[in-house]
Design a protein around this motif. Structure first.
Motif, PDB file in Angstrom:
ATOM      1  N   ALA A 129      -0.367  -7.243   2.296  1.00 48.04           N
ATOM      2  CA  ALA A 129      -1.036  -6.760   3.511  1.00 48.04           C
ATOM      3  C   ALA A 129      -0.180  -5.709   4.194  1.00 48.04           C
ATOM      4  CB  ALA A 129      -1.315  -7.922   4.448  1.00 48.04           C
ATOM      5  N   LEU A 130       0.116  -4.648   3.481  1.00 49.90           N
ATOM      6  CA  LEU A 130       0.998  -3.602   3.998  1.00 49.90           C
ATOM      7  C   LEU A 130       0.169  -2.544   4.714  1.00 49.90           C
ATOM      8  CD1 LEU A 130       3.888  -2.486   4.155  1.00 49.90           C
ATOM      9  CD2 LEU A 130       3.498  -1.358   1.966  1.00 49.90           C
ATOM     10  N   ASP A 131      -0.012  -2.738   6.053  1.00 48.94           N
ATOM     11  CA  ASP A 131      -0.664  -1.749   6.904  1.00 48.94           C
ATOM     12  C   ASP A 131      -1.949  -1.223   6.267  1.00 48.94           C
ATOM     13  OD1 ASP A 131      -1.116  -0.032   9.003  1.00 48.94           O
ATOM     14  OD2 ASP A 131       0.217   1.526   8.245  1.00 48.94           O
ATOM     15  N   ASP A 132      -2.900  -2.109   6.056  1.00 49.98           N
ATOM     16  CA  ASP A 132      -3.996  -1.768   5.171  1.00 49.98           C
ATOM     17  C   ASP A 132      -5.335  -2.221   5.743  1.00 49.98           C
ATOM     18  OD1 ASP A 132      -5.739  -1.470   2.990  1.00 49.98           O
ATOM     19  OD2 ASP A 132      -4.131  -1.894   1.585  1.00 49.98           O
ATOM     20  N   PRO A 133      -6.312  -1.321   5.861  1.00 49.86           N
ATOM     21  CA  PRO A 133      -7.626  -1.740   6.362  1.00 49.86           C
ATOM     22  C   PRO A 133      -8.361  -2.675   5.413  1.00 49.86           C
ATOM     23  CG  PRO A 133      -7.703   0.534   5.621  1.00 49.86           C
ATOM     24  CD  PRO A 133      -6.261   0.134   5.605  1.00 49.86           C
ATOM     25  N   TRP A 134      -7.978  -2.695   4.146  1.00 46.87           N
ATOM     26  CA  TRP A 134      -8.630  -3.594   3.190  1.00 46.87           C
ATOM     27  C   TRP A 134      -8.300  -5.057   3.473  1.00 46.87           C
ATOM     28  CZ3 TRP A 134     -12.039  -1.789  -0.414  1.00 46.87           C
ATOM     29  CH2 TRP A 134     -12.007  -0.424  -0.703  1.00 46.87           C
ATOM     30  N   CYS A 135      -7.151  -5.311   4.048  1.00 44.93           N
ATOM     31  CA  CYS A 135      -6.742  -6.715   4.240  1.00 44.93           C
ATOM     32  C   CYS A 135      -5.975  -6.867   5.545  1.00 44.93           C
ATOM     33  CB  CYS A 135      -5.919  -7.221   3.062  1.00 44.93           C
ATOM     34  SG  CYS A 135      -4.516  -6.176   2.640  1.00 44.93           S
ATOM     35  N   ALA A 136      -6.563  -6.427   6.637  1.00 45.68           N
ATOM     36  CA  ALA A 136      -5.966  -6.648   7.947  1.00 45.68           C
ATOM     37  C   ALA A 136      -5.854  -8.153   8.208  1.00 45.68           C
ATOM     38  CB  ALA A 136      -6.814  -5.978   9.026  1.00 45.68           C
ATOM     39  N   PRO A 137      -4.848  -8.575   8.959  1.00 47.82           N
ATOM     40  CA  PRO A 137      -4.652 -10.013   9.167  1.00 47.82           C
ATOM     41  C   PRO A 137      -5.860 -10.758   9.716  1.00 47.82           C
ATOM     42  CG  PRO A 137      -2.683  -8.826   9.789  1.00 47.82           C
ATOM     43  CD  PRO A 137      -3.717  -7.787   9.479  1.00 47.82           C
TER      44      PRO A 137
END
Length: 245
Positions: A129-137
């Protein structure tokens, strides 16, 4: 015991100029573990090149130094069966990489079966989850809150822009933890103050970084010895149900 929660091991494949054309073997990683005084490290395959049998073979060769995490692409047919095969191979967790595999994490149809199977097999889920809109927390929370029996590690703590979300999510759920690789010192300090040492696990993401650097960051961020022991291994040992040495 010092245990590192997230690293990559692979054999060269293809001719890419980025990562996969060069091998990063367990022998190389273990030399760096020894340099940093790390006892055991989780090893995964790259998102670019999933190879669960190879990771299992590494664990078989180095059972006292490497904990294997498998990897699946939920978009592919048979992903649940592959996850169960990872458990049969003795792997302890499953890495998910939505960015490389092209899916948004808040997809119940795709991810509920993965989380359910991981819970049944006793596997931890690690989400890149590295600063990513695909897998925001908050998307990770949307899926994982339905499966509290399945521990989740939010890799990289959502850095840079999603750290605040990651703190909120870890604070709200006992089974969701924050992994420190690629994070800034300040972000680990923020997590320490807000969610406490029990919800943080040290990870390096070797070979992208090195264990001596990650340990130095954790030592600076968490000066209390007992708290640092939780972050540097005790938490992960509990999550993975490792026998005490």
């Amino acid at each position: 015991m010092i245990i590192d929660a997230y690293n990559n091991i692979w054999e060269a494949s293809g001719n890419s100029d980025y990562l996969t054309a060069e091998s990063f073997t367990p022998d190389r990683m273990i030399a760096h573990l020894d340099e940093a005084g790390v006892d055991i490290a989780v090893g995964c395959s790259l998102g670019q090149s999933i190879d669960n049998p190879y990771i299992a073979s590494v664990v078989e060769t180095y059972p006292d130094r490497i904990i294997g995490f498998g990897q699946v692409n939920p978009r592919q047919p048979g992903a649940v069966e592959e996850l169960r095969a990872c458990a049969r191979l003795g792997l302890k967790g499953i890495k998910l990489h939505p960015t490389l595999h092209g899916y948004h994490f808040a997809d119940h149809g795709m991810l509920d079966p993965i989380f359910a199977a991981a819970g049944e097999e006793g596997l931890v889920i690690l989400v890149n989850a590295l600063d990513d809109p695909w897998c925001a927390p908050l998307a990770i929370e949307e899926i994982s809150r339905g499966f509290p029996q399945t521990p989740v590690l939010i890799a990289h703590m959502g850095t840079v822009w999603n750290v605040t979300e990651a703190l909120i999510v870890a604070e709200r759920h006992d089974h969701i933890y924050l992994e420190t690789s690629s994070t800034q010192l300040l972000e680990v300090q923020m997590a320490y103050r807000r969610v406490g040492p029990e919800k943080i696990v040290m990870g390096t993401d070797w070979p992208g970084s090195h264990f001596v650097l990650e340990r130095a960051k954790i030592a600076r961020a968490i000066p209390n010895d007992a708290d640092r022991a939780l972050v540097e291994g005790d938490n992960l040992a509990r999550i993975l149900r490792l026998a005490a040495s």
